[in-house]
Enzyme design. Structure first.
Site, PDB file in Angstrom:
ATOM      1  N   ARG A  39      37.221 -44.976 -17.008  1.00  0.00           N
ATOM      2  CA  ARG A  39      38.879 -45.120 -16.485  1.00  0.00           C
ATOM      3  C   ARG A  39      39.364 -46.572 -15.697  1.00  0.00           C
ATOM      4  NH1 ARG A  39      41.981 -43.778 -11.941  1.00  0.00           N
ATOM      5  NH2 ARG A  39      40.505 -43.977 -11.250  1.00  0.00           N
ATOM      6  N   CYS A 149      27.237 -31.791   4.710  1.00  0.00           N
ATOM      7  CA  CYS A 149      28.599 -32.269   5.144  1.00  0.00           C
ATOM      8  C   CYS A 149      28.282 -31.130   6.729  1.00  0.00           C
ATOM      9  CB  CYS A 149      30.473 -32.074   5.304  1.00  0.00           C
ATOM     10  SG  CYS A 149      30.519 -31.400   3.792  1.00  0.00           S
ATOM     11  N   HIS A 241      34.902 -31.077   9.996  1.00  0.00           N
ATOM     12  CA  HIS A 241      34.570 -29.341   9.610  1.00  0.00           C
ATOM     13  C   HIS A 241      34.684 -28.972  11.068  1.00  0.00           C
ATOM     14  CE1 HIS A 241      34.347 -30.207   5.565  1.00  0.00           C
ATOM     15  NE2 HIS A 241      33.378 -30.183   4.359  1.00  0.00           N
ATOM     16  N   THR A 321      33.531 -36.526   6.734  1.00  0.00           N
ATOM     17  CA  THR A 321      33.839 -37.695   4.825  1.00  0.00           C
ATOM     18  C   THR A 321      32.856 -38.367   5.346  1.00  0.00           C
ATOM     19  OG1 THR A 321      36.280 -38.331   4.642  1.00  0.00           O
ATOM     20  CG2 THR A 321      35.410 -37.107   3.351  1.00  0.00           C
TER      21      THR A 321
HETATM   22  N1  LIG Z   1      27.746 -35.658   2.132  1.00  0.00           N
HETATM   23  C1  LIG Z   1      28.387 -34.556   1.562  1.00  0.00           C
HETATM   24  O1  LIG Z   1      28.492 -33.165   2.088  1.00  0.00           O
HETATM   25  C2  LIG Z   1      29.860 -34.301   0.850  1.00  0.00           C
HETATM   26  C3  LIG Z   1      29.089 -35.598  -0.203  1.00  0.00           C
HETATM   27  N2  LIG Z   1      30.600 -35.193  -1.513  1.00  0.00           N
HETATM   28  C4  LIG Z   1      29.743 -35.624  -2.600  1.00  0.00           C
HETATM   29  O2  LIG Z   1      30.154 -37.216  -3.299  1.00  0.00           O
HETATM   30  C5  LIG Z   1      30.314 -36.842  -4.176  1.00  0.00           C
HETATM   31  C6  LIG Z   1      31.978 -37.308  -4.661  1.00  0.00           C
HETATM   32  O3  LIG Z   1      32.693 -36.289  -4.049  1.00  0.00           O
HETATM   33  P1  LIG Z   1      33.884 -37.108  -4.085  1.00  0.00           P
HETATM   34  O4  LIG Z   1      34.393 -38.178  -3.515  1.00  0.00           O
HETATM   35  O5  LIG Z   1      35.172 -35.745  -3.150  1.00  0.00           O
HETATM   36  O6  LIG Z   1      34.425 -36.982  -5.585  1.00  0.00           O
HETATM   37  P2  LIG Z   1      35.551 -38.277  -5.936  1.00  0.00           P
HETATM   38  O7  LIG Z   1      36.742 -36.994  -7.714  1.00  0.00           O
HETATM   39  O8  LIG Z   1      36.814 -38.441  -5.268  1.00  0.00           O
HETATM   40  O9  LIG Z   1      34.997 -39.788  -7.185  1.00  0.00           O
HETATM   41  C7  LIG Z   1      34.340 -39.158  -7.689  1.00  0.00           C
HETATM   42  C8  LIG Z   1      33.374 -40.434  -8.057  1.00  0.00           C
HETATM   43  O10 LIG Z   1      32.886 -40.759  -9.386  1.00  0.00           O
HETATM   44  C9  LIG Z   1      33.365 -41.114 -10.092  1.00  0.00           C
HETATM   45  N3  LIG Z   1      33.134 -40.756 -11.603  1.00  0.00           N
HETATM   46  C10 LIG Z   1      34.015 -39.048 -11.909  1.00  0.00           C
HETATM   47  N4  LIG Z   1      33.127 -39.002 -13.450  1.00  0.00           N
HETATM   48  C11 LIG Z   1      32.508 -40.445 -13.559  1.00  0.00           C
HETATM   49  C12 LIG Z   1      31.855 -40.886 -14.767  1.00  0.00           C
HETATM   50  N5  LIG Z   1      31.651 -40.102 -16.445  1.00  0.00           N
HETATM   51  N6  LIG Z   1      30.912 -41.494 -14.927  1.00  0.00           N
HETATM   52  C13 LIG Z   1      30.966 -42.753 -14.186  1.00  0.00           C
HETATM   53  N7  LIG Z   1      32.122 -42.522 -12.695  1.00  0.00           N
HETATM   54  C14 LIG Z   1      33.007 -41.200 -12.722  1.00  0.00           C
HETATM   55  C15 LIG Z   1      35.313 -41.539 -10.267  1.00  0.00           C
HETATM   56  O11 LIG Z   1      34.888 -42.569 -11.704  1.00  0.00           O
HETATM   57  P3  LIG Z   1      36.910 -43.118 -11.667  1.00  0.00           P
HETATM   58  O12 LIG Z   1      38.101 -42.453 -10.409  1.00  0.00           O
HETATM   59  O13 LIG Z   1      37.094 -43.868 -12.053  1.00  0.00           O
HETATM   60  O14 LIG Z   1      36.413 -41.263 -12.210  1.00  0.00           O
HETATM   61  C16 LIG Z   1      34.710 -41.380  -8.755  1.00  0.00           C
HETATM   62  O15 LIG Z   1      35.048 -42.377  -8.469  1.00  0.00           O
HETATM   63  C17 LIG Z   1      30.231 -35.394  -4.705  1.00  0.00           C
HETATM   64  O16 LIG Z   1      28.848 -35.502  -5.509  1.00  0.00           O
HETATM   65  C18 LIG Z   1      30.143 -34.525  -3.116  1.00  0.00           C
HETATM   66  O17 LIG Z   1      29.916 -33.492  -4.136  1.00  0.00           O
HETATM   67  C19 LIG Z   1      31.603 -35.599  -0.967  1.00  0.00           C
HETATM   68  C20 LIG Z   1      31.639 -34.833   0.227  1.00  0.00           C
HETATM   69  C21 LIG Z   1      30.934 -34.589   1.279  1.00  0.00           C
HETATM   70  N1  LIG Z   2      31.040 -28.496  -0.306  1.00  0.00           N
HETATM   71  C1  LIG Z   2      31.391 -29.632   0.584  1.00  0.00           C
HETATM   72  C2  LIG Z   2      31.351 -31.089   0.542  1.00  0.00           C
HETATM   73  C3  LIG Z   2      30.335 -31.038  -0.126  1.00  0.00           C
HETATM   74  O1  LIG Z   2      30.914 -31.905  -1.814  1.00  0.00           O
HETATM   75  O2  LIG Z   2      29.304 -31.045   0.050  1.00  0.00           O
HETATM   76  P1  LIG Z   2      27.636 -31.143  -1.633  1.00  0.00           P
HETATM   77  O3  LIG Z   2      27.590 -32.756  -1.556  1.00  0.00           O
HETATM   78  O4  LIG Z   2      26.883 -30.158  -0.438  1.00  0.00           O
HETATM   79  O5  LIG Z   2      28.224 -30.620  -2.519  1.00  0.00           O
HETATM   80  C4  LIG Z   2      32.566 -29.564   1.251  1.00  0.00           C
HETATM   81  O6  LIG Z   2      32.868 -28.509   0.493  1.00  0.00           O
HETATM   82  O7  LIG Z   2      33.344 -29.373   2.455  1.00  0.00           O
END
Ligand SMILES: NC(=O)C1=CN([C@@H]2O[C@H](COP(=O)(O)OP(=O)(O)OC[C@H]3O[C@@H](n4cnc5c(N)ncnc54)[C@H](OP(=O)(O)O)[C@@H]3O)[C@@H](O)[C@H]2O)C=CC1
Ligand SMILES: N[C@@H](CC(=O)OP(=O)(O)O)C(=O)O
Length: 342
Positions: A39, A149, A241, A321
Protein backbone atom coordinates in the site's frame (compact mmCIF):
# COMPACT_ATOMS: atom_id res chain seq x y z
CA UNK A 1 32.61 9.16 12.78
CA UNK A 2 30.26 7.88 10.05
CA UNK A 3 26.80 7.07 11.34
CA UNK A 4 25.41 3.54 11.32
CA UNK A 5 22.72 3.02 8.68
CA UNK A 6 19.39 1.89 10.02
CA UNK A 7 16.13 0.78 8.45
CA UNK A 8 12.64 0.71 9.93
CA UNK A 9 10.27 -2.15 9.02
CA UNK A 10 6.64 -1.16 9.50
CA UNK A 11 7.74 2.47 9.38
CA UNK A 12 4.31 3.92 8.66
CA UNK A 13 2.58 2.41 11.74
CA UNK A 14 2.05 3.54 15.28
CA UNK A 15 5.35 2.18 16.60
CA UNK A 16 7.14 2.83 13.27
CA UNK A 17 6.46 6.55 13.71
CA UNK A 18 7.85 6.41 17.24
CA UNK A 19 11.02 4.84 15.78
CA UNK A 20 11.36 7.72 13.39
CA UNK A 21 10.92 10.17 16.24
CA UNK A 22 13.51 8.31 18.36
CA UNK A 23 16.01 8.17 15.49
CA UNK A 24 15.64 11.79 14.36
CA UNK A 25 19.02 13.54 14.81
CA UNK A 26 20.38 10.46 16.57
CA UNK A 27 24.14 10.92 17.17
CA UNK A 28 25.07 7.33 16.13
CA UNK A 29 22.31 6.22 13.76
CA UNK A 30 20.98 7.53 10.46
CA UNK A 31 17.80 6.32 8.76
CA UNK A 32 18.68 4.88 5.35
CA UNK A 33 15.53 2.88 4.54
CA UNK A 34 11.84 2.85 5.42
CA UNK A 35 9.74 -0.19 4.62
CA UNK A 36 6.04 -0.98 4.82
CA UNK A 37 3.31 -2.78 2.88
CA UNK A 38 2.55 -2.71 -0.86
CA UNK A 39 0.00 0.00 0.00
CA UNK A 40 2.81 2.41 0.92
CA UNK A 41 5.70 1.19 -1.25
CA UNK A 42 6.89 3.43 -4.06
CA UNK A 43 5.52 6.58 -2.38
CA UNK A 44 7.21 9.24 -0.31
CA UNK A 45 7.07 8.59 3.44
CA UNK A 46 5.51 12.01 4.07
CA UNK A 47 2.63 11.12 1.75
CA UNK A 48 1.76 7.74 3.23
CA UNK A 49 2.70 7.90 6.89
CA UNK A 50 -0.46 9.60 8.21
CA UNK A 51 1.71 11.14 10.95
CA UNK A 52 -0.04 10.88 14.33
CA UNK A 53 2.61 12.32 16.68
CA UNK A 54 2.18 15.88 17.91
CA UNK A 55 5.57 17.04 16.58
CA UNK A 56 6.58 17.85 13.00
CA UNK A 57 7.35 14.87 10.78
CA UNK A 58 11.19 14.95 10.60
CA UNK A 59 12.40 16.62 7.38
CA UNK A 60 15.04 13.92 6.91
CA UNK A 61 12.39 11.25 6.25
CA UNK A 62 9.63 13.15 4.45
CA UNK A 63 11.00 12.48 0.97
CA UNK A 64 12.36 8.97 1.50
CA UNK A 65 10.68 6.51 -0.86
CA UNK A 66 9.07 3.67 1.10
CA UNK A 67 10.07 0.18 -0.06
CA UNK A 68 8.48 -3.21 0.48
CA UNK A 69 9.85 -5.38 3.25
CA UNK A 70 12.58 -7.11 1.31
CA UNK A 71 16.19 -7.45 2.53
CA UNK A 72 17.44 -6.83 -1.03
CA UNK A 73 15.81 -3.41 -1.10
CA UNK A 74 17.32 -2.24 2.18
CA UNK A 75 20.79 -0.84 2.65
CA UNK A 76 21.31 -0.80 6.42
CA UNK A 77 23.36 -2.43 9.18
CA UNK A 78 20.45 -2.77 11.55
CA UNK A 79 16.70 -2.85 11.03
CA UNK A 80 14.15 -1.95 13.67
CA UNK A 81 11.04 -4.04 13.35
CA UNK A 82 7.59 -2.60 14.12
CA UNK A 83 5.77 -5.27 12.14
CA UNK A 84 2.64 -7.16 13.13
CA UNK A 85 3.77 -10.30 14.96
CA UNK A 86 2.48 -12.77 12.36
CA UNK A 87 4.58 -11.09 9.66
CA UNK A 88 7.58 -10.66 11.93
CA UNK A 89 7.66 -14.42 12.39
CA UNK A 90 8.84 -15.00 8.82
CA UNK A 91 10.36 -11.64 7.93
CA UNK A 92 12.73 -11.13 10.86
CA UNK A 93 14.60 -14.45 10.33
CA UNK A 94 14.88 -13.65 6.62
CA UNK A 95 16.67 -10.41 7.50
CA UNK A 96 18.92 -12.11 10.09
CA UNK A 97 19.76 -14.73 7.45
CA UNK A 98 20.84 -11.94 5.11
CA UNK A 99 23.22 -10.55 7.73
CA UNK A 100 21.09 -7.80 9.27
CA UNK A 101 20.92 -7.12 12.99
CA UNK A 102 17.18 -7.07 13.73
CA UNK A 103 15.96 -5.16 16.81
CA UNK A 104 12.38 -6.29 17.15
CA UNK A 105 9.36 -5.00 19.02
CA UNK A 106 7.17 -7.84 17.98
CA UNK A 107 6.29 -10.70 20.32
CA UNK A 108 7.21 -13.45 17.81
CA UNK A 109 10.69 -14.37 19.08
CA UNK A 110 10.83 -12.99 22.61
CA UNK A 111 10.62 -16.38 24.27
CA UNK A 112 12.96 -18.27 21.93
CA UNK A 113 15.77 -19.84 23.95
CA UNK A 114 18.62 -18.33 21.94
CA UNK A 115 17.16 -14.85 21.38
CA UNK A 116 17.79 -12.11 23.92
CA UNK A 117 14.79 -10.43 25.53
CA UNK A 118 16.80 -7.46 26.64
CA UNK A 119 16.47 -4.34 28.75
CA UNK A 120 19.85 -2.58 29.01
CA UNK A 121 19.27 -1.48 32.62
CA UNK A 122 18.17 -4.94 33.71
CA UNK A 123 19.85 -7.85 31.89
CA UNK A 124 22.61 -6.55 29.58
CA UNK A 125 24.50 -9.84 30.02
CA UNK A 126 21.75 -11.63 28.05
CA UNK A 127 23.25 -10.10 24.89
CA UNK A 128 25.62 -13.04 25.11
CA UNK A 129 22.76 -15.13 23.67
CA UNK A 130 23.54 -13.53 20.32
CA UNK A 131 26.69 -15.63 20.02
CA UNK A 132 24.69 -18.77 20.91
CA UNK A 133 22.02 -17.78 18.37
CA UNK A 134 24.51 -17.22 15.55
CA UNK A 135 26.09 -20.57 16.21
CA UNK A 136 22.74 -22.41 16.46
CA UNK A 137 21.10 -20.81 13.47
CA UNK A 138 24.18 -20.34 11.30
CA UNK A 139 23.21 -16.84 10.25
CA UNK A 140 25.43 -13.77 10.00
CA UNK A 141 22.87 -11.42 11.42
CA UNK A 142 20.87 -11.80 14.61
CA UNK A 143 17.58 -10.97 16.30
CA UNK A 144 17.29 -9.12 19.60
CA UNK A 145 13.91 -8.33 21.14
CA UNK A 146 12.52 -5.93 23.68
CA UNK A 147 9.71 -6.94 26.02
CA UNK A 148 6.01 -6.34 25.93
CA UNK A 149 5.21 -2.76 26.94
CA UNK A 150 3.64 -3.75 30.28
CA UNK A 151 6.43 -6.17 31.12
CA UNK A 152 9.16 -3.60 30.60
CA UNK A 153 7.73 -0.91 32.89
CA UNK A 154 7.49 -3.35 35.75
CA UNK A 155 10.84 -5.02 35.03
CA UNK A 156 12.76 -1.75 35.21
CA UNK A 157 11.32 -1.15 38.70
CA UNK A 158 11.97 -4.71 39.86
CA UNK A 159 15.70 -4.53 39.14
CA UNK A 160 16.51 -2.42 42.24
CA UNK A 161 14.24 -4.68 44.31
CA UNK A 162 16.32 -7.80 43.57
CA UNK A 163 18.54 -6.95 46.56
CA UNK A 164 15.53 -7.57 48.86
CA UNK A 165 14.89 -11.07 47.46
CA UNK A 166 11.82 -11.21 45.22
CA UNK A 167 9.45 -14.04 46.18
CA UNK A 168 6.39 -13.14 44.18
CA UNK A 169 4.90 -10.31 42.15
CA UNK A 170 1.27 -9.45 41.53
CA UNK A 171 0.46 -6.72 39.04
CA UNK A 172 -2.72 -5.07 37.76
CA UNK A 173 -2.23 -3.01 34.60
CA UNK A 174 -4.21 -0.04 33.26
CA UNK A 175 -3.10 0.05 29.63
CA UNK A 176 -3.41 2.86 27.12
CA UNK A 177 -5.39 2.40 23.92
CA UNK A 178 -2.35 3.17 21.71
CA UNK A 179 -1.06 -0.28 22.75
CA UNK A 180 -3.80 -1.79 20.63
CA UNK A 181 -2.66 0.12 17.50
CA UNK A 182 -4.24 3.16 15.91
CA UNK A 183 -7.29 1.27 14.71
CA UNK A 184 -7.13 -1.33 17.44
CA UNK A 185 -10.20 -0.54 19.48
CA UNK A 186 -13.47 1.25 18.70
CA UNK A 187 -14.22 4.49 20.53
CA UNK A 188 -17.59 2.98 21.44
CA UNK A 189 -15.79 0.14 23.23
CA UNK A 190 -13.37 2.20 25.30
CA UNK A 191 -14.98 5.62 25.87
CA UNK A 192 -16.61 5.79 29.35
CA UNK A 193 -15.37 2.26 29.91
CA UNK A 194 -12.69 -0.19 31.08
CA UNK A 195 -12.12 -3.46 29.23
CA UNK A 196 -10.79 -6.11 31.64
CA UNK A 197 -9.17 -8.27 28.98
CA UNK A 198 -6.17 -7.91 26.63
CA UNK A 199 -5.59 -11.12 24.73
CA UNK A 200 -2.36 -12.88 25.67
CA UNK A 201 -1.06 -9.96 27.75
CA UNK A 202 -1.19 -11.58 31.19
CA UNK A 203 0.68 -14.66 29.96
CA UNK A 204 3.32 -12.43 28.31
CA UNK A 205 3.96 -10.43 31.47
CA UNK A 206 4.28 -13.61 33.50
CA UNK A 207 6.59 -15.50 31.16
CA UNK A 208 8.69 -12.58 29.89
CA UNK A 209 9.49 -11.31 33.40
CA UNK A 210 10.90 -14.70 34.40
CA UNK A 211 13.11 -14.84 31.30
CA UNK A 212 14.37 -11.27 31.78
CA UNK A 213 15.38 -11.96 35.38
CA UNK A 214 16.72 -15.40 34.50
CA UNK A 215 20.31 -16.42 35.03
CA UNK A 216 22.43 -16.57 31.83
CA UNK A 217 25.21 -19.14 32.18
CA UNK A 218 26.89 -18.49 28.83
CA UNK A 219 24.70 -20.88 26.86
CA UNK A 220 21.14 -20.56 28.11
CA UNK A 221 18.89 -18.60 30.43
CA UNK A 222 17.42 -20.35 33.47
CA UNK A 223 14.16 -18.66 34.43
CA UNK A 224 13.99 -16.60 37.63
CA UNK A 225 12.55 -18.63 40.52
CA UNK A 226 9.86 -16.18 41.68
CA UNK A 227 6.16 -16.10 40.75
CA UNK A 228 4.42 -13.43 38.67
CA UNK A 229 0.66 -13.03 38.42
CA UNK A 230 -0.91 -10.36 36.20
CA UNK A 231 -4.35 -8.92 35.52
CA UNK A 232 -4.59 -6.63 32.48
CA UNK A 233 -7.11 -3.89 31.68
CA UNK A 234 -7.55 -1.43 28.81
CA UNK A 235 -8.44 2.08 30.01
CA UNK A 236 -9.41 5.26 28.11
CA UNK A 237 -5.93 6.82 28.13
CA UNK A 238 -4.17 7.58 24.83
CA UNK A 239 -0.56 6.85 25.86
CA UNK A 240 1.01 5.57 29.09
CA UNK A 241 0.58 2.26 30.88
CA UNK A 242 -0.05 2.48 34.64
CA UNK A 243 0.60 -0.58 36.82
CA UNK A 244 -0.25 -1.38 40.43
CA UNK A 245 2.48 -3.72 41.72
CA UNK A 246 2.47 -5.88 44.86
CA UNK A 247 5.94 -7.27 45.54
CA UNK A 248 6.50 -9.90 48.23
CA UNK A 249 10.13 -9.50 49.25
CA UNK A 250 12.06 -11.95 51.45
CA UNK A 251 13.92 -9.28 53.43
CA UNK A 252 10.70 -7.44 54.24
CA UNK A 253 12.04 -3.91 53.56
CA UNK A 254 10.19 -0.81 54.70
CA UNK A 255 8.66 1.51 52.09
CA UNK A 256 11.49 4.01 52.83
CA UNK A 257 14.10 1.33 51.97
CA UNK A 258 12.35 0.63 48.67
CA UNK A 259 12.05 4.35 47.89
CA UNK A 260 15.78 4.68 48.60
CA UNK A 261 16.57 1.73 46.31
CA UNK A 262 14.54 3.31 43.49
CA UNK A 263 16.28 6.68 44.03
CA UNK A 264 19.77 5.15 44.04
CA UNK A 265 19.16 2.99 40.96
CA UNK A 266 21.95 3.78 38.50
CA UNK A 267 22.60 1.22 35.78
CA UNK A 268 25.66 3.19 34.58
CA UNK A 269 24.37 3.72 31.05
CA UNK A 270 24.35 7.51 30.90
CA UNK A 271 26.71 7.38 27.88
CA UNK A 272 23.97 5.78 25.72
CA UNK A 273 22.11 8.57 23.87
CA UNK A 274 18.60 7.24 24.57
CA UNK A 275 19.19 6.43 28.24
CA UNK A 276 17.29 8.97 30.37
CA UNK A 277 19.07 10.81 33.18
CA UNK A 278 16.80 8.98 35.64
CA UNK A 279 15.54 5.57 34.44
CA UNK A 280 13.32 5.54 37.55
CA UNK A 281 11.71 8.72 38.85
CA UNK A 282 10.22 8.68 42.35
CA UNK A 283 7.08 10.78 42.90
CA UNK A 284 6.21 11.54 46.51
CA UNK A 285 2.86 13.25 45.88
CA UNK A 286 -0.04 11.04 46.99
CA UNK A 287 -1.71 11.17 43.56
CA UNK A 288 1.24 10.48 41.23
CA UNK A 289 2.33 9.06 38.84
CA UNK A 290 -0.41 9.83 36.32
CA UNK A 291 -0.24 9.09 32.56
CA UNK A 292 -0.94 12.63 31.35
CA UNK A 293 1.60 14.19 33.71
CA UNK A 294 4.35 11.58 33.80
CA UNK A 295 4.46 9.59 30.55
CA UNK A 296 6.82 12.02 28.78
CA UNK A 297 9.42 12.15 31.56
CA UNK A 298 12.94 11.51 30.28
CA UNK A 299 11.67 11.90 26.70
CA UNK A 300 9.28 9.03 27.37
CA UNK A 301 12.07 6.73 28.58
CA UNK A 302 11.78 7.16 32.36
CA UNK A 303 9.54 4.93 34.43
CA UNK A 304 7.83 6.88 37.22
CA UNK A 305 6.96 5.23 40.51
CA UNK A 306 4.91 6.43 43.45
CA UNK A 307 2.59 5.48 46.30
CA UNK A 308 5.21 3.17 47.78
CA UNK A 309 3.46 1.47 50.68
CA UNK A 310 3.84 -1.42 53.10
CA UNK A 311 3.39 -4.69 51.37
CA UNK A 312 5.44 -3.69 49.26
CA UNK A 313 2.91 -1.95 47.03
CA UNK A 314 3.58 0.79 44.49
CA UNK A 315 2.45 2.30 41.19
CA UNK A 316 4.70 2.27 38.09
CA UNK A 317 4.04 4.20 34.90
CA UNK A 318 5.74 4.67 31.55
CA UNK A 319 5.14 5.63 27.93
CA UNK A 320 4.04 2.42 26.20
CA UNK A 321 5.11 3.22 22.64
CA UNK A 322 8.42 4.86 23.67
CA UNK A 323 9.85 3.06 26.75
CA UNK A 324 7.49 0.20 25.95
CA UNK A 325 8.39 -0.12 22.27
CA UNK A 326 10.50 2.05 19.92
CA UNK A 327 12.66 3.76 22.56
CA UNK A 328 13.42 0.41 24.18
CA UNK A 329 14.53 -1.02 20.86
CA UNK A 330 16.77 1.94 20.05
CA UNK A 331 18.34 1.68 23.51
CA UNK A 332 19.01 -2.01 22.87
CA UNK A 333 20.70 -1.08 19.58
CA UNK A 334 22.88 1.47 21.36
CA UNK A 335 23.97 -1.23 23.80
CA UNK A 336 24.69 -3.56 20.87
CA UNK A 337 26.94 -0.92 19.36
CA UNK A 338 28.73 -0.38 22.65
CA UNK A 339 29.30 -4.12 23.04
CA UNK A 340 30.66 -4.45 19.50
CA UNK A 341 27.73 -6.29 17.92
CA UNK A 342 27.19 -3.50 15.35
N1 LIG B 1 6.93 -3.74 22.75
C1 LIG B 1 5.61 -3.70 22.84
O1 LIG B 1 4.96 -4.10 23.75
C2 LIG B 1 4.82 -3.14 21.76
C3 LIG B 1 4.91 -3.82 20.61
N2 LIG B 1 4.11 -3.47 19.61
C4 LIG B 1 4.23 -4.31 18.43
O2 LIG B 1 4.77 -3.53 17.36
C5 LIG B 1 4.23 -3.97 16.15
C6 LIG B 1 3.59 -2.80 15.40
O3 LIG B 1 2.47 -2.28 16.11
P1 LIG B 1 1.73 -0.96 15.57
O4 LIG B 1 2.74 0.04 15.16
O5 LIG B 1 0.74 -0.60 16.61
O6 LIG B 1 0.99 -1.51 14.26
P2 LIG B 1 0.38 -0.66 13.03
O7 LIG B 1 -0.76 -1.46 12.54
O8 LIG B 1 0.16 0.75 13.42
O9 LIG B 1 1.56 -0.68 11.92
C7 LIG B 1 1.86 -1.83 11.20
C8 LIG B 1 2.99 -1.56 10.23
O10 LIG B 1 3.27 -2.78 9.53
C9 LIG B 1 3.07 -2.59 8.12
N3 LIG B 1 2.38 -3.75 7.54
C10 LIG B 1 1.16 -4.23 7.86
N4 LIG B 1 0.86 -5.29 7.07
C11 LIG B 1 1.92 -5.46 6.24
C12 LIG B 1 2.22 -6.39 5.20
N5 LIG B 1 1.37 -7.35 4.85
N6 LIG B 1 3.40 -6.30 4.58
C13 LIG B 1 4.27 -5.35 4.92
N7 LIG B 1 4.05 -4.42 5.90
C14 LIG B 1 2.89 -4.50 6.55
C15 LIG B 1 2.15 -1.37 7.99
O11 LIG B 1 2.40 -0.78 6.71
P3 LIG B 1 1.26 0.05 5.89
O12 LIG B 1 1.06 1.35 6.60
O13 LIG B 1 1.85 0.20 4.55
O14 LIG B 1 0.01 -0.80 5.91
C16 LIG B 1 2.67 -0.52 9.16
O15 LIG B 1 3.83 0.14 8.80
C17 LIG B 1 3.26 -5.12 16.50
O16 LIG B 1 3.93 -6.36 16.44
C18 LIG B 1 2.88 -4.80 17.93
O17 LIG B 1 2.42 -5.95 18.61
C19 LIG B 1 3.27 -2.42 19.69
C20 LIG B 1 3.17 -1.68 20.85
C21 LIG B 1 3.98 -1.99 21.98
N1 LIG C 1 -0.46 -5.70 23.88
C1 LIG C 1 0.18 -4.40 24.13
C2 LIG C 1 0.89 -3.90 22.92
C3 LIG C 1 1.58 -4.97 22.12
O1 LIG C 1 1.53 -4.97 20.93
O2 LIG C 1 2.24 -5.90 22.83
P1 LIG C 1 2.97 -7.18 22.21
O3 LIG C 1 4.04 -6.69 21.31
O4 LIG C 1 3.48 -7.91 23.39
O5 LIG C 1 1.93 -7.96 21.44
C4 LIG C 1 -0.89 -3.42 24.56
O6 LIG C 1 -1.99 -3.70 24.23
O7 LIG C 1 -0.68 -2.39 25.16
Amino acid sequence: MAKIKVGVLGATGNVGQRFIQALDNHPWFEISALAASERSAGKKYGEVADWKIGTEIPEAVEDIEVVTIDPKKIDADIVFSALPADLAKTIEPAFAQEGFVVASNAASFRMEEDIPLAIPEVNPDHLGLIDVQKKNRKWDGCIITNPNCSTIMMAVTLKPLLQFGIESINVATMQAISGAGYNGIYAMSIYDNVVPYIGGEEEKIQSETLKIFGDFDGSKVKNAPFKVSASCHRVPVIDGHTEAVWATLAKNPKPEDVRDAFLKFDPGLSHLPTEPKHPIIVRDEPDRPQPRLDRDMGNGMSVSVGRIREGIRYIALGHNTIRGAAGASVLNAELLKEKGYL
